[in-house]
Design a protein around this motif. Structure first.
Motif, PDB file in Angstrom:
ATOM      1  N   ASN A 357       8.369 -14.096   4.123  1.00 48.53           N
ATOM      2  CA  ASN A 357       7.101 -13.899   4.826  1.00 48.53           C
ATOM      3  C   ASN A 357       6.308 -15.205   4.763  1.00 48.53           C
ATOM      4  N   LEU A 358       6.500 -16.070   5.773  1.00 44.37           N
ATOM      5  CA  LEU A 358       5.831 -17.377   5.778  1.00 44.37           C
ATOM      6  C   LEU A 358       4.352 -17.215   6.121  1.00 44.37           C
ATOM      7  N   LYS A 359       3.500 -17.899   5.341  1.00 43.96           N
ATOM      8  CA  LYS A 359       2.062 -17.872   5.619  1.00 43.96           C
ATOM      9  C   LYS A 359       1.566 -19.183   6.215  1.00 43.96           C
ATOM     10  N   PHE A 360       2.226 -20.294   5.811  1.00 46.51           N
ATOM     11  CA  PHE A 360       1.747 -21.603   6.248  1.00 46.51           C
ATOM     12  C   PHE A 360       2.903 -22.593   6.222  1.00 46.51           C
ATOM     13  N   ILE A 361       2.985 -23.435   7.267  1.00 45.18           N
ATOM     14  CA  ILE A 361       3.967 -24.520   7.331  1.00 45.18           C
ATOM     15  C   ILE A 361       3.196 -25.820   7.490  1.00 45.18           C
ATOM     16  N   ASP A 362       3.442 -26.760   6.589  1.00 47.14           N
ATOM     17  CA  ASP A 362       2.682 -28.008   6.585  1.00 47.14           C
ATOM     18  C   ASP A 362       3.193 -28.948   7.680  1.00 47.14           C
ATOM     19  N   THR A 363       2.275 -29.433   8.528  1.00 45.60           N
ATOM     20  CA  THR A 363       2.631 -30.412   9.562  1.00 45.60           C
ATOM     21  C   THR A 363       1.761 -31.655   9.451  1.00 45.60           C
ATOM     22  N   ALA A 364       1.173 -31.874   8.272  1.00 43.24           N
ATOM     23  CA  ALA A 364       0.379 -33.084   8.061  1.00 43.24           C
ATOM     24  C   ALA A 364       1.295 -34.300   8.030  1.00 43.24           C
ATOM     25  N   SER A 365       0.709 -35.480   8.220  1.00 38.13           N
ATOM     26  CA  SER A 365       1.482 -36.711   8.247  1.00 38.13           C
ATOM     27  C   SER A 365       2.205 -36.929   6.919  1.00 38.13           C
ATOM     28  N   LYS A 366       3.459 -37.343   7.007  1.00 37.37           N
ATOM     29  CA  LYS A 366       4.251 -37.617   5.801  1.00 37.37           C
ATOM     30  C   LYS A 366       4.178 -39.089   5.409  1.00 37.37           C
TER      31      LYS A 366
END
Length: 393
Positions: A357-366
């Motif tokens: 059950n995914l709540k959040f996927i990080d797409t901030a700059s790496k």
């Protein structure tokens, strides 16, 4: 090895010998899952390229565990998996010495990407590979021989595999040669397998036809190379005292006087990395589709955002095709080709059967500290750039 006060096991595993450079760049499937005739016909492996890593937040659903109903942050790897193309069917018969190739039938049209794999030097070659195959499909005698081959496969063969290749033009990488592999067809009778394999010729095969969310799969690939390394780095042996003569990152004694040779189990310096490895039981957290602008959205985070982080994946770029999100890390550097295989095991453990059950996927700059998840969020906080204002005027 005497006079030890406490137990001291050996350094490094001998199960991975010889530690030398792998002969092939692509991970090889050395055993396919066991065939079950009661299931419908299906393929058992796929290929993709490692794009990079990010992290997710999810709620654990494991009754009895201390983590039950709690949020955990986990690392995930993104593997870009554009469709593969089927270009041939191979039939195997059983012999006392194992499987043997019985018949191979190639499709009428084979792309240049695939043909490049048959040559060392493409631009100097005559590019004649498989021209007779196409001619076979064109005339009546050729068609009769092809039908005869398929009929013989259905009658005599026990294992049917499909020859498939990747499409480098969809990866936006520098390579132009397609990777080719045989993918075993499992399920159904042999005649059904032949019909299934034949129906796939020259058609794209999508990753979502093979794998689904919450499934456990195996990954096969070649690890990141580190070149020639010493024993301390390569085997993890203990460093010698500071005042040791002629260096301290060494093995103190590499063997007895007699027998006067070095035993194979003694740690030595040599090649480290670029080894062929198989890792089992990697959970699929998400199967992404091409062109989905909300591929990184969740029911709890409704922001419209794609899986590619701001600024792209390090030394990879944009993920524009289908992709798999796998829990944890994957062998090899970014851009490395990874073979994905259906699991060899029947899973019964709660960890394997747990629904994610995914709540959040990080797409901030790496690249930096990564303060913003999307470009719109950054502009809302920082204000418009000069070029953006001029574009609006």
């Amino acid at each position: 090895m005497s006079h030890r006060k406490f137990k001291a096991p050996r350094h490094g595993s001998l199960g991975f010998l010889p530690r030398k450079r792998c002969a092939r760049h692509r991970g090889k499937v050395k055993s396919f899952p066991r065939d079950d005739k009661s299931k419908p016909c299906h393929l058992t492996a796929f290929m993709g390229h490692k794009a990079g890593m990010t992290h997710i937040l999810r709620e654990v659903d494991r009754v009895g565990s201390r983590s039950h109903k709690k949020e955990v942050v986990e690392a995930v790897t993104i593997i870009e998996t554009p469709p593969m193309i089927a270009v041939g069917v191979v039939g195997y018969i059983e012999t006392p010495r194992g499987l043997r190739t019985f018949k191979t039938v190639f499709s009428q049209h084979i792309s240049d990407e695939c043909k490049r794999r048959f040559y060392k030097n493409w631009y100097r070659s005559k590019k004649k590979a498989h021209t007779r195959t196409a001619q076979k499909w064109a005339d009546e005698d050729g068609k009769m021989s092809i039908e005869s081959d398929f009929a013989k496969m259905a009658k005599y063969c026990t294992v049917i595999r499909v020859l498939c290749h990747t499409q480098p033009k969809l990866f936006k990488l520098k390579e132009k040669k397609a990777h080719i592999m045989e993918i075993q067809v499992n399920g159904g009778e042999v005649a059904d397998k032949v019909t299934f394999a034949r129906s796939m010729l020259e058609k794209p095969i999508s990753v979502k036809d093979l794998f689904s969310e919450n499934e456990m799969i195996d990954i096969i690939g070649v690890t990141q190379g580190h070149g020639f390394k010493g024993v301390t780095y390569r085997w993890g042996t203990k460093k010698l005292p500071r005042k040791t003569h002629k260096g301290l990152r060494k093995v103190a004694c590499i063997g007895a006087w007699h027998p006067s040779k070095v035993c194979w189990s003694v740690p030595r310096a040599g090649q480290f990395g670029y080894h062929h490895r198989t890792e089992v039981n990697k959970k699929v957290y998400r199967v992404g589709t091409k062109g989905d602008a909300k591929s990184a959205s969740t029911p709890f985070d409704l922001t419209d955002k794609a899986i590619t982080p701001m600024g792209g994946f390090h030394h990879y770029g944009q993920v524009n095709e289908d992709f798999l999100m796998l829990k944890g890390c994957v062998m090899g550097p970014r851009k490395r080709v990874i073979t994905l295989r259906k699991s060899l095991l029947v899973h019964t453990k709660r960890v394997a059967l747990e629904k994610v059950n995914l709540k959040f996927i990080d797409t901030a700059s790496k690249w930096g500290h990564g303060r913003f998840q999307t470009d719109a969020e950054k502009k809302a906080f920082m204000g418009l750039l000069k070029k953006d204002r001029e574009a609006m005027e």
